[in-house]
Design an enzyme around this catalytic site. Structure first.
Site, PDB file in Angstrom:
ATOM      1  N   GLN A  66      45.126  14.313 -21.242  1.00 33.04           N
ATOM      2  CA  GLN A  66      46.169  14.857 -20.374  1.00 33.04           C
ATOM      3  C   GLN A  66      47.265  15.498 -21.216  1.00 33.04           C
ATOM      4  O   GLN A  66      47.842  14.863 -22.100  1.00 33.04           O
ATOM      5  CB  GLN A  66      46.790  13.796 -19.476  1.00 33.04           C
ATOM      6  CG  GLN A  66      47.751  14.443 -18.472  1.00 33.04           C
ATOM      7  CD  GLN A  66      48.435  13.470 -17.545  1.00 33.04           C
ATOM      8  OE1 GLN A  66      49.340  12.747 -17.961  1.00 33.04           O
ATOM      9  NE2 GLN A  66      48.008  13.447 -16.293  1.00 33.04           N
ATOM     10  N   CYS A  96      54.565  13.751 -13.641  1.00 33.67           N
ATOM     11  CA  CYS A  96      55.432  12.762 -14.277  1.00 33.67           C
ATOM     12  C   CYS A  96      56.896  13.070 -13.971  1.00 33.67           C
ATOM     13  O   CYS A  96      57.350  14.203 -14.165  1.00 33.67           O
ATOM     14  CB  CYS A  96      55.205  12.759 -15.779  1.00 33.67           C
ATOM     15  SG  CYS A  96      56.223  11.543 -16.652  1.00 33.67           S
ATOM     16  N   ASN A 207      45.440   9.266  -5.553  1.00 33.22           N
ATOM     17  CA  ASN A 207      46.092   8.326  -6.455  1.00 33.22           C
ATOM     18  C   ASN A 207      47.389   7.843  -5.798  1.00 33.22           C
ATOM     19  O   ASN A 207      47.960   8.539  -4.967  1.00 33.22           O
ATOM     20  CB  ASN A 207      46.394   9.036  -7.786  1.00 33.22           C
ATOM     21  CG  ASN A 207      47.247   8.219  -8.740  1.00 33.22           C
ATOM     22  OD1 ASN A 207      48.260   8.706  -9.232  1.00 33.22           O
ATOM     23  ND2 ASN A 207      46.863   6.991  -9.007  1.00 33.22           N
ATOM     24  N   GLY A 209      49.451   3.781  -5.258  1.00 34.30           N
ATOM     25  CA  GLY A 209      49.502   2.589  -4.424  1.00 34.30           C
ATOM     26  C   GLY A 209      48.171   1.945  -4.115  1.00 34.30           C
ATOM     27  O   GLY A 209      48.099   1.121  -3.201  1.00 34.30           O
TER      28      GLY A 209
END
Length: 344
Positions: A66, A96, A207, A209
């Protein structure tokens, strides 16, 4: 392995967590899950210590690199370097929310610039032959996620990108810490499913939780006519890594037995031994194993031995052996007590 197969379950890139030691440990539990590096900025790849930043063990495959950045030329160069190191995928971080990425104009703030994301992805795709993918949020701050998510995905799809991992929360760049951004903004799984419904030709992985494999399996069901292509686990895989031992059977449909925690440690042992021989300290590897015995008798003793003995200078695999033996002894005691209760 096709990109769809690789994405059926993946382990999220997490700063300071998913380093090479963590990935090798997770690979001891699952042969099929796609593993991600921590985010590495393109300038660091180009100008930094590449072996330290990018080095990984062959056991980690399939593994994705990444990248963080917003300069297409830099990202293309970094992607080439990553491909030369042997990574199976190059992923761009568009999710991010840390202060660092805001000041550097990358990460989640790129949700405001879908055309720039597309330029970056076009450059990466042109530079490498391995898959180029995007990991994004559904929006930032006061954006309308129904607009921002589709704009980001559509712009990159227009330049030939067909695989996306979507963290189903907004990122609030003002007012929330990075830690709060992992929990506070509400999840909108329905929007991610709508994205797949309206863009069925794209690979869409979800993606955010997802706390266990029951939830992962639920996301992969097509009860509403939508078949998501994959699920990405984050903290669940890190804090309770034993669940990874069921991934190949439950998520990928492999006709193989689950990998139990003791077998995983035996598989990880040669890697640890090799790294110790290279001068690595034991704690750099065992810190990723602290949650392995979660819920089992002796779990506390396991953690204590690894955290106390594993950090000592010169600590070796005997510390791991003592931690494992503490669990086996505790489980044997519990079994004996259970037999006594039954006899009574």
């Amino acid at each position: 392995m096709s990109i769809n197969q690789a994405h059926r379950l993946s382990v999220a890139p997490m700063m300071d967590w998913t380093d090479r030691n963590c990935r090798a440990f997770h690979r001891a539990l699952s042969a099929r899950a796609l593993l991600y590096t921590e985010m590495v900025t393109a300038p660091a790849v180009i100008h930094g210590d590449r072996d330290r930043l990018l080095g990984f063990d062959a056991v980690e495959h399939p593994v994705a690199l990444q990248l963080g950045g917003s300069d297409p030329a830099q990202l293309a160069e970094a992607a080439k370097i990553g491909e030369a190191y042997g990574y199976d995928e190059i992923n761009l971080n568009v999710g991010c929310p840390s202060d660092r990425v805001q000041s550097g104009r990358f990460g989640a703030c790129l949700m405001r610039e879908p055309e720039l994301v597309a330029d970056c992805m076009a450059a990466i795709r042109e530079a490498v032959s391995v898959p180029a993918t995007v990991k994004c949020r559904i929006g930032v701050d006061d954006q309308d996620p129904e607009v921002s998510l589709f704009a980001t995905v559509d712009a990159s799809a227009a330049v030939g990108i067909d695989s996306f991992v979507v963290h189903a929360r907004k990122a609030w760049l003002k007012g929330l810490s990075p830690k709060e951004n992992r929990d506070v903004p509400p999840l909108d799984y329905g929007l991610v499913r709508r994205l797949k419904r309206e863009r069925p030709h794209l690979t869409i992985c979800i993606n955010g939780g997802i706390g266990d494999l029951d939830q992962a399996e639920a996301h992969l069901k097509a009860d509403d006519g939508v078949q998501l292509d994959g699920v990405m686990l984050g903290r669940a895989a890190y804090h309770e890594p034993a669940l990874m031992g069921q991934v190949d059977r439950r998520i990928f449909g492999e006709a193989t037995p689950d990998v139990d925690v003791f077998e995983a440690l035996e598989r990880y042992r040669p890697y640890m031994a090799a790294r110790l021989d290279e001068g690595a300290n034991l704690a750099s590897m065992t810190r990723h194993m602290l949650g392995l015995m979660h819920g089992r008798a002796g779990a506390r003793a396991f953690r204590r031995i690894l955290t106390v003995e594993g950090v000592k200078p010169g600590a070796g695999l005997e510390a791991v052996d003592r931690a494992v033996e503490a669990v086996r002894e505790a489980e044997a005691r519990r079994a004996r007590l259970g037999e006594t209760d039954e006899a009574a």
